[in-house]
Design a protein around this motif. Structure first.
Motif, mmCIF file in Angstrom:
data_model
loop_
_atom_site.group_PDB
_atom_site.id
_atom_site.type_symbol
_atom_site.label_atom_id
_atom_site.label_comp_id
_atom_site.label_asym_id
_atom_site.label_seq_id
_atom_site.Cartn_x
_atom_site.Cartn_y
_atom_site.Cartn_z
ATOM 1 N N SER A 87 9.366 7.324 -8.620
ATOM 2 C CA SER A 87 10.485 8.052 -8.019
ATOM 3 C C SER A 87 10.734 7.577 -6.594
ATOM 4 O O SER A 87 11.878 7.373 -6.174
ATOM 5 C CB SER A 87 10.191 9.555 -8.037
ATOM 6 O OG SER A 87 11.172 10.275 -7.332
ATOM 7 N N ALA A 88 9.661 7.375 -5.839
ATOM 8 C CA ALA A 88 9.797 6.896 -4.456
ATOM 9 C C ALA A 88 10.432 5.513 -4.425
ATOM 10 O O ALA A 88 11.278 5.219 -3.555
ATOM 11 C CB ALA A 88 8.429 6.878 -3.782
ATOM 12 N N TYR A 89 10.049 4.653 -5.361
ATOM 13 C CA TYR A 89 10.647 3.317 -5.411
ATOM 14 C C TYR A 89 12.136 3.396 -5.735
ATOM 15 O O TYR A 89 12.956 2.721 -5.088
ATOM 16 C CB TYR A 89 9.928 2.458 -6.453
ATOM 17 C CG TYR A 89 10.599 1.119 -6.650
ATOM 18 C CD1 TYR A 89 10.610 0.169 -5.628
ATOM 19 C CD2 TYR A 89 11.258 0.811 -7.844
ATOM 20 C CE1 TYR A 89 11.250 -1.064 -5.794
ATOM 21 C CE2 TYR A 89 11.891 -0.416 -8.012
ATOM 22 C CZ TYR A 89 11.888 -1.342 -6.986
ATOM 23 O OH TYR A 89 12.531 -2.540 -7.148
ATOM 24 N N ARG A 148 3.477 0.909 -4.986
ATOM 25 C CA ARG A 148 2.806 1.302 -6.231
ATOM 26 C C ARG A 148 3.837 1.577 -7.316
ATOM 27 O O ARG A 148 3.660 1.213 -8.480
ATOM 28 C CB ARG A 148 1.930 2.530 -5.992
ATOM 29 C CG ARG A 148 0.765 2.295 -5.043
ATOM 30 C CD ARG A 148 -0.212 3.461 -5.053
ATOM 31 N NE ARG A 148 0.398 4.717 -4.625
ATOM 32 C CZ ARG A 148 0.454 5.138 -3.362
ATOM 33 N NH1 ARG A 148 -0.068 4.387 -2.391
ATOM 34 N NH2 ARG A 148 1.026 6.288 -3.044
ATOM 35 N N GLY A 149 4.937 2.224 -6.934
ATOM 36 C CA GLY A 149 6.000 2.498 -7.896
ATOM 37 C C GLY A 149 6.651 1.231 -8.405
ATOM 38 O O GLY A 149 6.989 1.126 -9.591
ATOM 39 N N TYR A 150 6.827 0.252 -7.504
ATOM 40 C CA TYR A 150 7.402 -1.033 -7.899
ATOM 41 C C TYR A 150 6.528 -1.715 -8.959
ATOM 42 O O TYR A 150 7.035 -2.234 -9.968
ATOM 43 C CB TYR A 150 7.544 -1.932 -6.677
ATOM 44 C CG TYR A 150 7.973 -3.345 -6.997
ATOM 45 C CD1 TYR A 150 9.305 -3.655 -7.236
ATOM 46 C CD2 TYR A 150 7.033 -4.372 -7.058
ATOM 47 C CE1 TYR A 150 9.701 -4.954 -7.535
ATOM 48 C CE2 TYR A 150 7.420 -5.675 -7.365
ATOM 49 C CZ TYR A 150 8.747 -5.957 -7.599
ATOM 50 O OH TYR A 150 9.128 -7.239 -7.906
ATOM 51 N N ALA A 151 5.201 -1.702 -8.753
ATOM 52 C CA ALA A 151 4.285 -2.331 -9.714
ATOM 53 C C ALA A 151 4.373 -1.650 -11.075
ATOM 54 O O ALA A 151 4.404 -2.316 -12.124
ATOM 55 C CB ALA A 151 2.855 -2.281 -9.171
ATOM 56 N N LEU A 152 4.427 -0.319 -11.081
ATOM 57 C CA LEU A 152 4.548 0.408 -12.356
ATOM 58 C C LEU A 152 5.905 0.162 -12.997
ATOM 59 O O LEU A 152 6.020 0.031 -14.221
ATOM 60 C CB LEU A 152 4.334 1.904 -12.112
ATOM 61 C CG LEU A 152 2.905 2.344 -11.773
ATOM 62 C CD1 LEU A 152 2.898 3.770 -11.238
ATOM 63 C CD2 LEU A 152 2.000 2.230 -13.000
ATOM 64 N N GLY A 203 0.784 -1.224 0.000
ATOM 65 C CA GLY A 203 0.000 0.000 0.000
ATOM 66 C C GLY A 203 0.818 1.278 0.000
ATOM 67 O O GLY A 203 0.260 2.384 -0.086
ATOM 68 N N SER A 204 2.149 1.179 0.085
ATOM 69 C CA SER A 204 3.000 2.369 0.121
ATOM 70 C C SER A 204 3.243 2.912 -1.279
ATOM 71 O O SER A 204 2.971 2.241 -2.281
ATOM 72 C CB SER A 204 4.344 2.034 0.773
ATOM 73 O OG SER A 204 5.046 1.089 -0.027
#
Length: 409
Positions: A379-381, A267-271, A262-263
């Motif tokens: 970017s966060a990932y 979400r960044g990892y999935a994209l 949920g972080s």
């Protein structure tokens, strides 16, 4: 943080005036093409054994050049003064057939060339062989970035340990670089640690670099290779042996952290891994590798340790604050880079994620679309991909040639 185009001098100790100052400025000019870096490039840095050998060979060449200049100038002015027309009415004496003079005029240049040849061969014999115990690093140049692999170090997660646009090397020992290119001819040159070599497609050449001083040094492509030639930069991070061993061991053991469910990172990892099919947004993993994940792309730089790195876009931007890519201005540059890389760096082959068109190998393509929030998630990932603190090769390493605060902010 800002675009890395300004030339700044450090507050570090000045180099001895006996070093080739003029060559330093020439080297800086040649390396950067149409732009300047924020670091001072110096081909007379005597911390490198390569540069020391070249320097002492150059001293002999310079001394002989001065002797020749003084000798020729003296002969010219002596002759002009002694045989001035207003002092002599008779025709000048002819010396055709003066064997001694002809022997001198031939013998002196031959001796000089022979001496310089001996010095050159001696220097080549010292510098060209690569010792068996040298640290081995493979260098791949592509438009317009660099990848550095450690062929003797296999990651626990599988595959050889690699890093994009930042090469880590030990001090006080030779480093064997095996250089090649994935497209056109590039030029690998970090003047503080050694000479330059061509990176040619389908050709692998090995040579050695070294330095006795730990620090961060600037490297650039020295061969015109396309529209972003001046933006094809890299950093050399030279570490003392213990720190180098610690860093390499951490790289070997590294596995990308698993994001919390949920972080933003999740979400960044999935994209990053899957892209967004509904808007034709290509997955980053198709071109980039992240150690310990299914991402194994080779078309772009390895991003395994991106959160530890301080350069973006092959050195176009630097994040030298403690926050690195989380610092607001740096975060903004990272966002823009992901969103439309070909716009901020001409010639970049990354796809756009704002729906705009971009060129890839001469073909005009239309990029997919990601929202600003989705780009921030990626970017966060990327920022989460960090080595352990003890393996942070930037921490405490002098950034030679940067400003007093440690670099361009």
């Amino acid at each position: 943080m800002k675009l890395n185009t300004k030339h700044r001098h450090s507050g570090t100790r000045r180099r001895p005036i006996t070093r080739p100052i003029a060559a330093a400025f020439l080297g800086a000019t040649l390396l950067t093409g149409c732009q300047q870096t924020n670091q001072f490039l110096f081909i007379g840095d005597l911390a490198s054994a390569y540069n020391r050998e070249i320097w002492w060979m150059s001293v002999w060449a310079i001394v002989l050049s001065i002797i020749i200049f003084v000798g020729v100038s003296y002969a010219l002015f002596y002759t002009v003064n002694k045989f001035r027309e207003d002092r002599h009415d008779a025709p000048p004496a002819q010396f055709h057939g003066n064997n001694r003079l002809e022997v001198i005029l031939v013998a002196v240049p031959v001796v000089i060339v022979f001496g310089l040849s001996i010095l050159t061969v001696r220097t080549m014999a010292i510098l060209n062989p690569t010792p068996a115990q040298a640290t081995k690093i493979d260098v791949l140049g592509k438009q317009f970035w660099w990848n550095f692999a450690y062929p003797e170090t296999t990651s626990d997660a599988g595959g050889v340990v690699t890093n994009g646009n930042e090469i880590i090397m030990p001090t006080k020992q030779p480093v064997a670089l095996t250089i090649t290119s994935g497209d056109v001819i590039h030029g690998f040159w970090a003047p503080n640690i050694g000479g330059q070599r061509a990176a040619m497609p389908a050709v692998k050449k090995t040579w050695q670099i070294d330095t006795t001083r730990a620090g961060v040094y600037q490297g650039n492509c020295s061969q015109l290779c396309g529209g972003s030639h001046a933006n094809m930069r890299y950093k050399v991070v030279a570490l003392d042996q213990d720190r180098y061993n610690t860093t390499l061991a951490a790289m070997k053991a590294y596995r990308a952290p698993e994001p919390a469910p949920g972080s933003a990172e999740a979400r960044g990892y999935a994209l990053f891994m899957q892209g967004k099919a509904s808007t034709q947004a290509v997955a980053c993993a198709a071109c980039h590798r992240v150690q310990g994940t299914p991402a194994a792309g080779a078309a772009g730089p390895d991003l395994s340790f991106f959160g530890t790195r301080r350069t973006l876009g092959a050195g176009m931007w630097e994040a030298m604050t403690a926050d690195r890519w989380a610092e607001p201005k740096a975060k903004e540059h990272l966002h823009e880079w992901i969103k439309h890389s070909p716009t901020v760096k001409p010639g970049s082959l990354m796809p756009t994620y704002d729906g705009s068109e971009y060129l890839s190998k001469g073909q005009k393509l239309k990029g997919g679309v990601l929202t600003d929030t989705e780009i921030d998630d990626i970017s966060a990932y990327l920022r989460s991909l960090k080595l352990p603190e003890e393996a942070d090769y930037w921490s405490g390493t002098p950034n030679y040639g940067a400003n007093a605060s440690g670099g361009t902010q």
